[in-house]
Design a protein around this motif. Structure first.
Motif, PDB file in Angstrom:
ATOM      1  N   CYS B 229       0.946  -1.230   0.032  1.00  0.00           N
ATOM      2  CA  CYS B 229      -0.016  -0.058   0.005  1.00  0.00           C
ATOM      3  C   CYS B 229       0.870   1.304  -0.087  1.00  0.00           C
ATOM      4  CB  CYS B 229      -0.891   0.035   1.303  1.00  0.00           C
ATOM      5  SG  CYS B 229      -0.050   0.326   2.666  1.00  0.00           S
ATOM      6  N   ALA B 231       1.625   5.166   0.686  1.00  0.00           N
ATOM      7  CA  ALA B 231       1.265   6.400   1.651  1.00  0.00           C
ATOM      8  C   ALA B 231       0.714   7.669   0.743  1.00  0.00           C
ATOM      9  CB  ALA B 231       2.326   6.641   2.460  1.00  0.00           C
ATOM     10  N   MET B 269      -3.209   3.706   0.927  1.00  0.00           N
ATOM     11  CA  MET B 269      -3.108   3.931   2.326  1.00  0.00           C
ATOM     12  C   MET B 269      -4.010   5.274   2.550  1.00  0.00           C
ATOM     13  SD  MET B 269       0.170   4.437   4.582  1.00  0.00           S
ATOM     14  CE  MET B 269       1.459   3.388   4.108  1.00  0.00           C
ATOM     15  N   CYS B 300       0.983   9.693  14.253  1.00  0.00           N
ATOM     16  CA  CYS B 300       0.860   8.930  12.882  1.00  0.00           C
ATOM     17  C   CYS B 300       2.474   9.359  12.468  1.00  0.00           C
ATOM     18  CB  CYS B 300      -0.053   9.271  11.784  1.00  0.00           C
ATOM     19  SG  CYS B 300      -0.487  11.155  12.081  1.00  0.00           S
ATOM     20  N   SER B 324      -0.244   4.230  13.486  1.00  0.00           N
ATOM     21  CA  SER B 324      -0.142   5.092  12.132  1.00  0.00           C
ATOM     22  C   SER B 324      -0.910   4.373  11.050  1.00  0.00           C
ATOM     23  CB  SER B 324       1.308   5.326  11.817  1.00  0.00           C
ATOM     24  OG  SER B 324       1.799   4.003  11.492  1.00  0.00           O
ATOM     25  N   GLN B 326      -0.109   3.448   8.469  1.00  0.00           N
ATOM     26  CA  GLN B 326       0.671   2.115   7.910  1.00  0.00           C
ATOM     27  C   GLN B 326       0.483   1.228   8.571  1.00  0.00           C
ATOM     28  OE1 GLN B 326       5.138   2.099   6.921  1.00  0.00           O
ATOM     29  NE2 GLN B 326       5.471   1.286   8.856  1.00  0.00           N
ATOM     30  N   GLN B 327       0.309   1.258   9.812  1.00  0.00           N
ATOM     31  CA  GLN B 327       0.417  -0.042  10.819  1.00  0.00           C
ATOM     32  C   GLN B 327      -1.064  -0.378  10.879  1.00  0.00           C
ATOM     33  OE1 GLN B 327       4.156  -0.096  10.957  1.00  0.00           O
ATOM     34  NE2 GLN B 327       3.356  -1.577  12.416  1.00  0.00           N
ATOM     35  N   SER B 352       4.707  -1.706   2.705  1.00  0.00           N
ATOM     36  CA  SER B 352       4.122  -0.304   2.616  1.00  0.00           C
ATOM     37  C   SER B 352       5.317   0.619   2.088  1.00  0.00           C
ATOM     38  CB  SER B 352       3.647   0.409   4.004  1.00  0.00           C
ATOM     39  OG  SER B 352       4.912   0.573   4.916  1.00  0.00           O
ATOM     40  N   ILE B 354       6.370   4.466   1.734  1.00  0.00           N
ATOM     41  CA  ILE B 354       6.244   5.390   2.632  1.00  0.00           C
ATOM     42  C   ILE B 354       7.342   6.391   2.390  1.00  0.00           C
ATOM     43  CG2 ILE B 354       4.875   4.691   4.464  1.00  0.00           C
ATOM     44  CD1 ILE B 354       8.511   4.145   4.163  1.00  0.00           C
ATOM     45  N   LYS B 359       9.723   4.838   9.564  1.00  0.00           N
ATOM     46  CA  LYS B 359       8.756   3.753   9.437  1.00  0.00           C
ATOM     47  C   LYS B 359       9.439   2.503   9.465  1.00  0.00           C
ATOM     48  CE  LYS B 359       4.642   5.897   8.466  1.00  0.00           C
ATOM     49  NZ  LYS B 359       3.924   5.953   9.762  1.00  0.00           N
ATOM     50  N   VAL B 378       3.074  -4.904   9.631  1.00  0.00           N
ATOM     51  CA  VAL B 378       3.849  -4.613   8.209  1.00  0.00           C
ATOM     52  C   VAL B 378       5.189  -5.461   8.280  1.00  0.00           C
ATOM     53  CG1 VAL B 378       4.903  -2.726   6.981  1.00  0.00           C
ATOM     54  CG2 VAL B 378       2.754  -2.162   8.287  1.00  0.00           C
ATOM     55  N   ALA B 381       8.908  -1.842   5.260  1.00  0.00           N
ATOM     56  CA  ALA B 381       8.517  -0.556   4.783  1.00  0.00           C
ATOM     57  C   ALA B 381       9.456  -0.112   3.832  1.00  0.00           C
ATOM     58  CB  ALA B 381       8.509   0.335   6.072  1.00  0.00           C
TER      59      ALA B 381
END
Ligand code: SF4
Ligand code: SF4
Ligand code: SF4
Ligand code: FES
Lengths: 165, 581
Positions: B229, B231, B269, B300, B324, B326-327, B352, B354, B359, B378, B381
């Protein structure tokens, strides 16, 4: 030169800490306070270990790196305490030419690999390589706790050290 | 401010009297090469690459620190100047590990570009060179001092911009090197992993831990279900890695590129940004109306979280317990989605993308395993830069990709979710939702202008019905420090605070594409990139998190309501207090 870090345990006292805090308060608001604070801190403790630098950083509201950057930059600051037996070997040109390097190697060998700039972990011995101390006539020269030994050959080292063991 | 008249290369210019020669030349569209100079924070005149001739001066002067004055005559391109600059570059190279072929910054390295432009001889000065061990102790930030040119831009970023200062110049002369106090490794310091040092570095001496191989391996593993995903801010910046101007929205191509890499699901995200807002807005209202701990502070930004834990531990109870975005996404995926599709969460590899190096630290924190012990929400990252590298390695022709859409059921994000990537965006998104919950009717105006913009600290008071909510927003930890100290002293009284570790928020994160000094010093990346997000928000019909139908469906099907027991188990976390180094 890259500064040697210490492995000797910190033995600062409450009284020393109070002195240090007074010094910090004295200079707190002056421009360029870090230099005089470090100088006086070194007079109090004999060197500038992390414990001392942390107090300075916290009280001056700067990062520890800001203190360490200055302490490691100037050669007048030491990060290592002097040993009970403080050995200094002159590495000025005259001494160097006459074999001061061999002297250092011999001391190092006798003291378990202690290198110039080191203090043994128990705080007993420190070894320092100094610039010319002005005793070129006696080259090569070393001092132990201020006492001068000159015209050395490496075999003399063992006898000198034995006096302080 | 008055102007003065000067001549640059024989032509007349009128420039503000307080400019430096460098700024005056820039205004005249003449670029002077620089290495150490960073506007406002690193004006130290150290590298002497920016040399110019000034009539009457004794020798060449450093343009970055030399002020203009009336009648000054400047020459920027004489044979002597070119030679002096070339010589200085050759000196820099004499103690530089010249491994361009495999260097992470090859083709985006400022030193490499200058050496090429000036035709330097790499081996002109041959002599002793230092060797340093690479510091790879940190999960996020790697330092290779063999490539360091001692420009100190990273030191300035860490100390001046972020107010942290865990790195600096140690020792002196030939032994000078950038490191932490008492030579401890970066991971042992109170570094917050923000990565601002990385994006400040002109060369390959600082970079993120590269996790792209782990992702490639997972994709190649047939037993793994691999999802990714992106951000909110990545779509606003990734184009820069492929030659687009800063401020280009490349969402469609980014999605197409991720799909071409072979993920099993490619998601948005912004959806969990909306979910975060639901949880956080309700958490705020609960604390606000029921006498809970205030001010509530957003959670976040993992760089900010670590900063708070080290530097302001007395505020950890003020932090929102929300994970956050992401999490939350990973947690949601390995619980709700896994159950629904009968996939063992152990077989899911969740990635993720980001804008953020912090992260990489966040994924391994305690309390980030919703699907069971050892099953991290996750798995990996990766930064915007790493995703771009993956696409390059995979031979994906980004510029010529057609636009594609995120996969269902996690494709939908609101405008409120989109602006998460800019400072003030989370506050604005939360206010949109909190206000409508309190008022019980739609807001007439959705824009909360006072919390927008790149100002380091912003404050505003909003009336929600008959109650007033006092809010503050800070970005960059040096600004966060100012704000928190004034909250501590009682000078600032607020109910709700948004803090982002990076100046300007995620659009200017430490994982974003690097830009050379000439861009960083002259273009405000924070606002240019943020404009992409605000424009996207403006163009959308769906602009409020609580109206996102995908979010509503999640509550209907799974979480029941914001801050429910289940939501707490899966979407919330806790913090620790850390010491200082
Ligand atoms: S830092 Fe720049 S010049 Fe040095 S090896 Fe890397 S790309 Fe080449
Ligand atoms: S990641 Fe941030 S805190 Fe850590 S050294 Fe770099 S700038 Fe400083
Ligand atoms: S690590 Fe990079 S930014 Fe820091 S001093 Fe070295 S070259 Fe400059
Ligand atoms: S001295 Fe001017 S840019 Fe480095």
């Amino acid at each position: 030169m890259k500064k040697k870090l210490t492995t000797v345990m910190f033995r600062g006292t409450k009284a020393q800490e109070e002195q240090l805090i007074a010094v910090i308060e004295k200079y707190r608001d002056t421009q360029g306070a870090m230099m005089p604070i470090l100088q006086e801190a070194q007079e109090i403790y004999g060197y500038l270990p992390i414990e001392v630098q942390k107090i300075i950083a916290a009280r001056m509201d700067v990062s520890l790196e800001e203190v360490y950057g200055v302490a490691s930059f100037y050669s007048q600051f030491s990060l290592n305490p002097k040993g009970e037996v403080a050995i200094a070997v002159c590495l000025g040109t005259a001494c160097y030419v006459k074999g001061a390097g061999d002297i250092i190697d011999r001391i190092s060998l006798k003291l378990g690999g202690l290198q110039a700039g080191d203090t043994s972990p128990d705080g007993k011995y420190s070894l320092e390589a100094t610039r010319c101390i002005g005793a070129c006539g006696l080259a090569p020269v070393l001092t132990v706790n201020g006492e001068v030994y000159g015209r050395l050959v490496k075999e003399d080292v063992d006898g000198i050290l034995a006096k302080y063991m | 401010m008055e102007n003065v008249n000067i001549k640059i290369n024989g032509r007349d210019y009128s420039v503000p009297a307080n400019s430096t020669v460098l700024e005056a030349c820039r205004a005249a569209n003449i670029d002077i090469p620089t290495l150490c100079y960073m506007k406002d924070i690193n004006e130290i005149g150290a590298c002497r690459l920016c040399l110019v001739e000034v009539k009457g001066a004794r020798g060449p002067v450093a343009a970055c620190v030399y002020p203009v004055n009336e009648g000054m005559e400047v020459l920027t391109n004489t044979p002597a100047i070119r030679k002096a600059r070339k010589n200085n570059l050759q000196l820099v190279l004499s103690n530089h590990e010249k491994k361009c072929l495999t260097c992470i910054r090859s083709t985006s390295c400022e030193l490499q570009k200058l050496c090429q432009e000036y035709g330097v001889d790499e081996d002109y000065f041959e002599g002793e060179s230092n060797h340093y061990d690479i510091d790879d102790s940190s999960v996020a930030i790697i330092r290779d001092n063999n490539k360091c040119i001692l420009c100190r831009r990273c030191v300035a970023a860490c100390k001046e911009m972020q107010g942290i200062g865990v790195i600096g110049a140690n020792d002196r002369g030939f032994d000078t090197h950038i490191a932490s106090p008492f030579e401890v490794k970066l991971a042992e310091t109170s570094c917050i992993n923000c990565g601002q040092c990385i994006v400040a570095c002109p060369v390959g001496a600082l970079y993120e831990r590269d996790d792209t191989d782990k992702v490639f391996d997972a994709i190649a593993d047939p037993t793994k279900h691999v999802a990714i995903c992106a951000a909110p801010s990545v779509r606003a910046t990734i184009g820069e890695c492929f030659g687009y101007e800063p401020g280009t929205d490349t969402e469609g191509k980014m999605v197409a590129g991720m799909k071409a890499l072979g993920f099993d699901g490619v998601y948005n995200m912004n959806l969990t940004a909306d979910l975060t807002i639901m949880e956080e807005a309700y958490e705020f209202l609960d604390r606000f109306q029921n006498g809970g701990k205030l001010p509530l502070i957003t959670s976040c930004s993992p760089g900010w979280i670590k900063y708070c834990e080290h530097y302001f531990p007395e505020f950890t109870d003020n932090l929102s317990s929300c994970k956050s975005p992401q999490q939350m996404f990973g947690a949601l995926y390995k619980t709700f989605y896994a159950q629904k599709h009968g996939i063992d969460p152990k077989d899911i590899f969740f990635v993720s993308v980001i804008p953020c190096t912090a992260k990489k630290f966040e994924v391994g924190r305690d309390g980030q395993c919703a699907a069971g012990e050892g099953i991290y929400d996750v798995d990996v990252a990766i930064t915007t830069r790493e995703l771009a590298r993956m696409m390059q390695t995979a031979g994906i022709d980004f510029k010529n990709l057609g636009d594609e859409k995120f996969d269902e059921p996690f494709e939908l994000g609101s405008g409120a979710g989109a602006i998460f990537g800019a400072t003030g965006g989370v506050m604005e998104a939360a206010l949109r939702t909190a206000a409508e919950v309190v008022l019980g009717k739609p807001l007439e105006k959705l824009e909360f202008e006072d919390v927008r913009g790149i100002e380091g600290v912003k404050k505003a008071t909003y009336k929600l019905g008959d109650v007033e909510v006092r809010v503050a927003v800070a970005s960059g930890t040096a600004n966060a420090k100012k704000l928190l100290n004034s909250v501590k002293s009682g000078e600032t009284q607020v109910d709700f605070i948004e803090i982002m570790a990076c100046p300007g928020g995620c659009v200017n994160g430490g994982g974003q594409p690097t830009q050379p000094a000439v861009v960083r010093n002259n273009v405000d990346l924070r606002s240019v990139r943020a404009a992409v997000l605000y424009n996207a928000d403006k163009a959308m019909d769906l602009r409020k998190s609580h109206e996102n139908s995908a979010v509503k469906a999640l509550y209907d099907e799974y979480f029941e309501k914001p801050n429910s027991h289940k939501a707490h188990e899966i979407l919330h976390t806790h913090y620790v207090k850390r010491g200082l180094y």
